[in-house]
Scaffold this active site. Structure first.
Site, short mmCIF file in Angstrom:
data_model
loop_
_atom_site.label_atom_id
_atom_site.label_comp_id
_atom_site.label_asym_id
_atom_site.label_seq_id
_atom_site.Cartn_x
_atom_site.Cartn_y
_atom_site.Cartn_z
N SER A 102 0.83 -1.19 0.00
CA SER A 102 0.00 0.00 0.00
C SER A 102 0.87 1.24 0.00
O SER A 102 2.01 1.22 0.49
CB SER A 102 -0.90 0.02 1.24
OG SER A 102 -1.52 1.28 1.43
N TYR A 124 -2.68 -0.66 10.23
CA TYR A 124 -2.78 -1.10 8.84
C TYR A 124 -1.50 -0.78 8.08
O TYR A 124 -0.94 -1.65 7.39
CB TYR A 124 -3.97 -0.41 8.17
CG TYR A 124 -4.09 -0.66 6.68
CD1 TYR A 124 -4.68 -1.82 6.19
CD2 TYR A 124 -3.62 0.29 5.76
CE1 TYR A 124 -4.80 -2.04 4.82
CE2 TYR A 124 -3.74 0.07 4.40
CZ TYR A 124 -4.33 -1.09 3.93
OH TYR A 124 -4.43 -1.31 2.58
#
Length: 293
Positions: free
Chosen positions: A185, A198
């Site tokens: 990500s 996350y």
């Protein structure tokens, strides 16, 4: 200047939320673009057997469609409810483009489930050539003090432990020329003040990708990653409030969110022989959100 089709879709996103993760693609408005009609397969994955986690929707679905167009048989793993219209639709799409499809509802955060999943795929397809670790969860919190031990464990167990367990289970079935593609990500590179746990899992995935690439180089198994930016997937309305969803992606240099179909070619590239001299690398598909090494 004429706007492209993705910008036009982006303008039509209404404020919306969903009350469960990983979210339901069929309930999004507008629907994400998962099948770019301009993308024509050319047999780059002909005869390959692929497994994609989180493959029922979002980026996973778009990758499944592109893989099928390129000649692969595609298995998807998903965590949604048992009656999953998203999974059914993805199976339909894989078969539409000539691939054999297999879908299994399973929680990859459990170690034994990863063994079960790989065994089922190998039994169905007769082998495994490409593993795409794509499943993920995220739970925004504005302060580190708000992140409970239970949240931390759930995020890492799905995003990283599941990836680790599944890769380990798949490895005995992979061979020279096989490929592993992990979904990292932009948050692993830019950080995220509201997604601390996350982004930490995505940093772990990036480090694991680099290290495993070195570990498997002698076996001629390549390991790479894709780091998406703000992409219009079910995880977005399932994560954020309605107004955040509406503005999602506006702060990128390209001033819009991306579509799942815009990610799929990167996964095809890393899974195919087109990237035969690449391992341990990350492709950034993020509208220019991260520019660096």
């Amino acid at each position: 200047m004429t706007k492209d089709k993705y910008e036009k879709i982006d303008e039509n996103v209404k404020p919306q939320t969903q009350d469960q993760q990983p979210g339901v693609e069929a309930e999004m408005s507008p629907l994400p673009i998962y099948d770019d009609e301009m993308y024509k397969g050319s047999g780059k994955l002909a005869g390959k057997k692929a497994l994609i986690t989180g493959g029922d929707s979002g980026i996973g679905r778009a990758v499944a469609v592109a893989f099928a167009k390129e000649g692969a048989d595609v298995a998807i793993a998903y965590l949604s409810p048992e009656e999953d219209v998203d999974a059914d639709k993805t199976v339909e799409l894989i078969e539409k483009y000539g691939g054999k499809a297999f879908a299994k509802r399973i929680d990859i955060s459990e170690e034994e489930n990863c063994e079960t999943l790989v065994e089922a795929v190998v039994e169905q397809f007769g082998g495994l050539d490409v593993l795409v670790n794509n499943a993920g969860k995220q739970f925004p919190q504005q302060s580190l003090l708000d992140i409970s031990g239970d949240q931390l464990r759930e995020t890492f167990e799905t995003n990283f432990f599941g990836l680790f367990y599944l890769t380990r289970a798949a490895l005995p079935h992979l061979k020279e020329g096989s490929s592993i593609v992990n979904t990292s990500s932009v948050t692993a590179y830019n950080g995220s003040p509201g997604l601390l746990d996350y982004s930490a899992t995505k940093g772990a995935i990036t480090a694991f990708t680099r290290s495993l690439a070195l570990n498997l180089a002698d076996q001629k198994i390549r390991v790479n990653a894709v780091a998406p930016g703000p992409i219009w997937t079910p995880l977005i309305p399932a994560t954020f409030d309605a107004q955040t969803v509406k503005k999602h992606g506006d702060n990128t240099p390209m001033k819009r969110r991306g579509e799942p179909a815009e990610n799929a070619p990167a996964y095809v590239f890393l899974a195919s022989n087109d990237s035969s001299y690449m391992t341990g690398q990350t492709i950034h598909v993020d509208g220019g959100d991260f520019v660096g090494s």
